[in-house]
Design a protein around this motif. Structure first.
Motif, PDB file in Angstrom:
ATOM      1  N   GLY A  78      -1.472  14.324  -6.505  1.00  0.00           N
ATOM      2  CA  GLY A  78      -0.678  14.224  -7.783  1.00  0.00           C
ATOM      3  C   GLY A  78      -0.173  13.150  -8.286  1.00  0.00           C
ATOM      4  N   ILE A  79       0.720  13.096  -9.240  1.00  0.00           N
ATOM      5  CA  ILE A  79       1.435  11.807  -9.718  1.00  0.00           C
ATOM      6  C   ILE A  79       2.751  11.485  -8.923  1.00  0.00           C
ATOM      7  CG2 ILE A  79       2.404  10.504 -11.803  1.00  0.00           C
ATOM      8  CD1 ILE A  79      -0.588  11.253 -11.698  1.00  0.00           C
ATOM      9  N   LEU A  80       2.698  10.083  -8.525  1.00  0.00           N
ATOM     10  CA  LEU A  80       3.922   9.616  -7.688  1.00  0.00           C
ATOM     11  C   LEU A  80       4.443   8.331  -8.546  1.00  0.00           C
ATOM     12  CD1 LEU A  80       5.636   9.817  -5.004  1.00  0.00           C
ATOM     13  CD2 LEU A  80       3.943   8.157  -4.103  1.00  0.00           C
ATOM     14  N   GLN A  92       0.781  -1.062  -0.107  1.00  0.00           N
ATOM     15  CA  GLN A  92      -0.018   0.036   0.016  1.00  0.00           C
ATOM     16  C   GLN A  92       0.831   1.214   0.010  1.00  0.00           C
ATOM     17  OE1 GLN A  92      -3.413  -0.156  -0.084  1.00  0.00           O
ATOM     18  NE2 GLN A  92      -2.945  -2.229  -0.666  1.00  0.00           N
ATOM     19  N   ILE A  93       0.093   2.341  -0.524  1.00  0.00           N
ATOM     20  CA  ILE A  93       1.058   3.781  -0.798  1.00  0.00           C
ATOM     21  C   ILE A  93       0.606   4.734   0.152  1.00  0.00           C
ATOM     22  CG2 ILE A  93       1.991   5.301  -2.521  1.00  0.00           C
ATOM     23  CD1 ILE A  93       3.535   2.786  -2.781  1.00  0.00           C
ATOM     24  N   ARG A  94       1.178   5.441   0.735  1.00  0.00           N
ATOM     25  CA  ARG A  94       0.980   6.743   1.412  1.00  0.00           C
ATOM     26  C   ARG A  94       1.868   7.949   1.131  1.00  0.00           C
ATOM     27  NH1 ARG A  94      -2.484   3.277   4.279  1.00  0.00           N
ATOM     28  NH2 ARG A  94      -0.649   2.563   5.794  1.00  0.00           N
ATOM     29  N   ALA A  95       1.386   8.957   0.956  1.00  0.00           N
ATOM     30  CA  ALA A  95       2.577  10.263   0.795  1.00  0.00           C
ATOM     31  C   ALA A  95       2.054  11.457   1.337  1.00  0.00           C
ATOM     32  CB  ALA A  95       2.941  10.192  -0.638  1.00  0.00           C
ATOM     33  N   ARG A  96       3.204  12.375   1.789  1.00  0.00           N
ATOM     34  CA  ARG A  96       3.016  13.619   2.293  1.00  0.00           C
ATOM     35  C   ARG A  96       3.987  14.669   1.674  1.00  0.00           C
ATOM     36  NH1 ARG A  96      -0.983  11.767   5.698  1.00  0.00           N
ATOM     37  NH2 ARG A  96      -1.898  13.652   6.574  1.00  0.00           N
ATOM     38  N   VAL A  97       3.448  15.863   1.701  1.00  0.00           N
ATOM     39  CA  VAL A  97       4.607  16.864   1.104  1.00  0.00           C
ATOM     40  C   VAL A  97       4.828  17.649   2.508  1.00  0.00           C
ATOM     41  CG1 VAL A  97       5.077  18.984  -0.250  1.00  0.00           C
ATOM     42  CG2 VAL A  97       3.857  16.947  -1.081  1.00  0.00           C
ATOM     43  N   GLY A 111       7.676  12.855  -7.507  1.00  0.00           N
ATOM     44  CA  GLY A 111       6.288  13.090  -7.762  1.00  0.00           C
ATOM     45  C   GLY A 111       6.189  14.552  -8.471  1.00  0.00           C
ATOM     46  N   THR A 112       5.040  14.667  -9.067  1.00  0.00           N
ATOM     47  CA  THR A 112       4.685  16.002  -9.371  1.00  0.00           C
ATOM     48  C   THR A 112       3.198  16.368  -8.732  1.00  0.00           C
ATOM     49  OG1 THR A 112       3.672  15.065 -11.386  1.00  0.00           O
ATOM     50  CG2 THR A 112       5.940  15.875 -11.746  1.00  0.00           C
ATOM     51  N   PRO A 113       3.373  17.293  -7.894  1.00  0.00           N
ATOM     52  CA  PRO A 113       2.020  17.643  -7.163  1.00  0.00           C
ATOM     53  C   PRO A 113       1.122  18.538  -8.193  1.00  0.00           C
ATOM     54  CG  PRO A 113       3.849  18.485  -5.838  1.00  0.00           C
ATOM     55  CD  PRO A 113       4.255  18.060  -7.459  1.00  0.00           C
ATOM     56  N   LYS A 114      -0.302  18.379  -7.613  1.00  0.00           N
ATOM     57  CA  LYS A 114      -1.429  19.275  -8.420  1.00  0.00           C
ATOM     58  C   LYS A 114      -1.686  20.183  -7.418  1.00  0.00           C
ATOM     59  CE  LYS A 114      -5.829  18.603 -10.570  1.00  0.00           C
ATOM     60  NZ  LYS A 114      -6.484  19.738 -10.045  1.00  0.00           N
ATOM     61  N   TYR A 115      -1.947  21.456  -7.894  1.00  0.00           N
ATOM     62  CA  TYR A 115      -2.423  22.674  -7.163  1.00  0.00           C
ATOM     63  C   TYR A 115      -3.771  23.113  -7.640  1.00  0.00           C
ATOM     64  CZ  TYR A 115       2.207  22.340  -5.404  1.00  0.00           C
ATOM     65  OH  TYR A 115       3.403  21.666  -4.855  1.00  0.00           O
ATOM     66  N   GLU A 116      -4.216  23.698  -6.458  1.00  0.00           N
ATOM     67  CA  GLU A 116      -5.691  24.691  -7.147  1.00  0.00           C
ATOM     68  C   GLU A 116      -5.013  25.981  -7.777  1.00  0.00           C
ATOM     69  OE1 GLU A 116      -8.804  23.509  -7.060  1.00  0.00           O
ATOM     70  OE2 GLU A 116      -7.943  21.631  -5.875  1.00  0.00           O
ATOM     71  N   TYR A 143       3.929   3.519 -10.542  1.00  0.00           N
ATOM     72  CA  TYR A 143       3.220   4.791 -11.222  1.00  0.00           C
ATOM     73  C   TYR A 143       1.810   4.891 -10.572  1.00  0.00           C
ATOM     74  CZ  TYR A 143       1.830   8.417 -14.395  1.00  0.00           C
ATOM     75  OH  TYR A 143       1.485   9.662 -14.978  1.00  0.00           O
ATOM     76  N   TYR A 144       1.645   5.844  -9.754  1.00  0.00           N
ATOM     77  CA  TYR A 144       0.511   6.127  -9.034  1.00  0.00           C
ATOM     78  C   TYR A 144      -0.386   7.532  -9.193  1.00  0.00           C
ATOM     79  CZ  TYR A 144       2.011   1.754  -6.595  1.00  0.00           C
ATOM     80  OH  TYR A 144       2.550   0.705  -6.342  1.00  0.00           O
ATOM     81  N   THR A 145      -1.699   7.598  -9.094  1.00  0.00           N
ATOM     82  CA  THR A 145      -2.580   8.850  -8.947  1.00  0.00           C
ATOM     83  C   THR A 145      -2.816   8.813  -7.546  1.00  0.00           C
ATOM     84  OG1 THR A 145      -3.084   8.624 -11.181  1.00  0.00           O
ATOM     85  CG2 THR A 145      -4.358   9.964  -9.625  1.00  0.00           C
ATOM     86  N   ILE A 146      -2.468   9.962  -6.767  1.00  0.00           N
ATOM     87  CA  ILE A 146      -2.695   9.960  -5.189  1.00  0.00           C
ATOM     88  C   ILE A 146      -3.414  11.254  -5.056  1.00  0.00           C
ATOM     89  CG2 ILE A 146      -1.513  10.455  -3.072  1.00  0.00           C
ATOM     90  CD1 ILE A 146      -0.387   7.786  -4.521  1.00  0.00           C
ATOM     91  N   LEU A 147      -4.568  11.055  -4.157  1.00  0.00           N
ATOM     92  CA  LEU A 147      -5.379  12.206  -3.768  1.00  0.00           C
ATOM     93  C   LEU A 147      -5.339  12.075  -2.309  1.00  0.00           C
ATOM     94  CD1 LEU A 147      -7.752  13.960  -4.694  1.00  0.00           C
ATOM     95  CD2 LEU A 147      -9.448  12.317  -4.507  1.00  0.00           C
ATOM     96  N   ASN A 148      -5.039  13.404  -1.830  1.00  0.00           N
ATOM     97  CA  ASN A 148      -5.044  13.649  -0.324  1.00  0.00           C
ATOM     98  C   ASN A 148      -4.052  12.635   0.527  1.00  0.00           C
ATOM     99  OD1 ASN A 148      -6.517  15.810  -0.559  1.00  0.00           O
ATOM    100  ND2 ASN A 148      -8.321  14.828  -0.509  1.00  0.00           N
ATOM    101  N   GLY A 149      -3.157  11.838  -0.204  1.00  0.00           N
ATOM    102  CA  GLY A 149      -2.419  11.049   0.443  1.00  0.00           C
ATOM    103  C   GLY A 149      -2.259   9.596   0.041  1.00  0.00           C
ATOM    104  N   ASP A 150      -3.699   9.145  -0.584  1.00  0.00           N
ATOM    105  CA  ASP A 150      -3.706   7.919  -0.823  1.00  0.00           C
ATOM    106  C   ASP A 150      -3.939   7.522  -2.382  1.00  0.00           C
ATOM    107  OD1 ASP A 150      -3.859   6.923   2.039  1.00  0.00           O
ATOM    108  OD2 ASP A 150      -5.803   8.193   2.115  1.00  0.00           O
ATOM    109  N   VAL A 151      -3.567   6.357  -2.820  1.00  0.00           N
ATOM    110  CA  VAL A 151      -3.843   5.953  -4.183  1.00  0.00           C
ATOM    111  C   VAL A 151      -5.422   6.289  -4.488  1.00  0.00           C
ATOM    112  CG1 VAL A 151      -3.598   4.124  -5.739  1.00  0.00           C
ATOM    113  CG2 VAL A 151      -1.974   4.468  -3.954  1.00  0.00           C
ATOM    114  N   TYR A 152      -5.505   6.709  -5.687  1.00  0.00           N
ATOM    115  CA  TYR A 152      -6.942   6.815  -6.301  1.00  0.00           C
ATOM    116  C   TYR A 152      -6.938   6.534  -7.465  1.00  0.00           C
ATOM    117  CZ  TYR A 152     -10.682   9.612  -8.139  1.00  0.00           C
ATOM    118  OH  TYR A 152     -11.836  10.065  -8.758  1.00  0.00           O
TER     119      TYR A 152
END
Length: 318
Positions: free
Chosen positions: A52-54, A36-41, A110-115, A81-90
């Motif tokens: 973003g993409i991890l 399982q994958i979890r990530a934070r910035v 990773g490449t983060p996504k921003y508002e 290669y994962y799409t991450i939403l709020n720290g979890d795989v999406y």
């Protein structure tokens, strides 16, 4: 009877061996684990869930030698290669890691996504990945324009962390390795920019040419990155969405190239008081005298500086 039993057992042994050879499995493949994958910035003040993409690159334990990833039971060069939403795989379109139980050294990019808006045309030369590659010998690089300058890069976050596959999830805090730059240009009387100003291009010098794939260290800080400013709806400001850059050497040179409708180009330049360091964003507030057709914006000085912004002023244009 004994001879017959020996013959049957021998045949069964041969059949089992052939069957194992045919399906290409072995003991390590039969024990593949999908972690399982979890990530934070991480920023200087707090930690935020990553969106973003991890990408995850498993290396051999304690080394920078790329191990690879099992896909359909075969070891391949394709990383996780994962799409991450709020720290979890999406979502369902991820390329998951499938690895034998054991210890690894995981490299994360990773490449983060921003508002908020961010420069929409980044480019980068990606490191070429091969089986057994030493990631410490690979680099991300700037992509060149045709005029000797270079393009802004993607916002990149990074981490290296050991992991034991089979007994723990993959969790990591990612750190931004590039620097953000935003330029806000206005006239000292806050008036509308004349239509005679057809474009303003920004050059920022002393930018690193490349970044090490394994250490994220920037190298050869000699390059110039170019981007253009856009006019605001009310035409009182010219600015850019934040561009991301590799880190710079101290006091990089800022140049503005102002093109007027008569084809003349006026260059303004000044070395900044700051360094574009990893995980920082600099906003440059540039104030110039009123630009008139055929006019010259003149020189400028830097008034103030802090960790987040710098104000630059030009004299009035007569």
């Amino acid at each position: 009877m004994k001879k017959l039993m020996v013959l049957i057992l021998s045949s069964l042994t041969l059949l089992i061996a052939c069957s194992k050879d045919d399906d290409g499995t072995d003991e390590s493949i039969s024990k593949l684990v999908t972690p399982q994958i979890r990530a934070r910035v991480t920023d200087p003040l707090n930690q935020n869930p990553f969106t973003g993409i991890l990408e995850v690159y498993p290396c051999k334990d304690g080394t920078s030698i790329y191990y690879g990833n099992y896909i359909n039971g075969k070891l391949t060069v394709f990383n996780g290669y994962y799409t991450i939403l709020n720290g979890d795989v999406y979502g369902d379109h991820n390329r998951e890691l499938h690895l034998p139980i054991g210890d690894y050294n995981m490299v994360y990019w990773g490449t983060p996504k921003y508002e908020e808006p961010i420069y929409n045309s980044p480019a980068i030369i990606h490191a070429g990945l091969t089986e057994g590659a030493d990631l410490s010998k690979l680099y991300f690089g700037l992509r060149a324009n045709t005029d000797g300058t270079y393009m802004p890069v993607y916002d990149l976050v990074y981490a290296v962390k050991p992991a034991h596959i089979g007994s723990e999830d993959l969790q990591t805090s990612l750190t931004r390795v590039g620097s953000g730059l935003k330029v806000i240009l206005r006239q000292e009387d806050n008036s509308v920019f004349s239509s005679s100003v057809t474009s303003v291009k920004v050059h920022i010098g002393s930018i690193a040419e490349k970044m090490n794939f394994y250490t994220a260290e920037a190298e050869n800080m000699t390059k110039t990155v170019k981007f253009e400013l856009s006019r605001s709806t009310d035409a009182t400001i010219m600015s850019n969405a934040t561009v991301m850059l590799f880190p710079s050497a101290p006091n990089p040179l800022l140049e503005l190239f102002i093109t007027l409708e008569d084809g003349s180009v006026h260059k303004l330049s000044k070395q900044l008081a700051s360094t574009l360091s990893p995980n920082t964003r600099l906003t440059l507030n540039v104030v110039i005298g009123k630009i008139l057709p055929g006019g010259d914006p003149g020189d400028f000085t830097i008034e103030d500086w802090n960790e987040e912004s710098e104000t630059i002023e030009f004299p009035v244009v007569n």
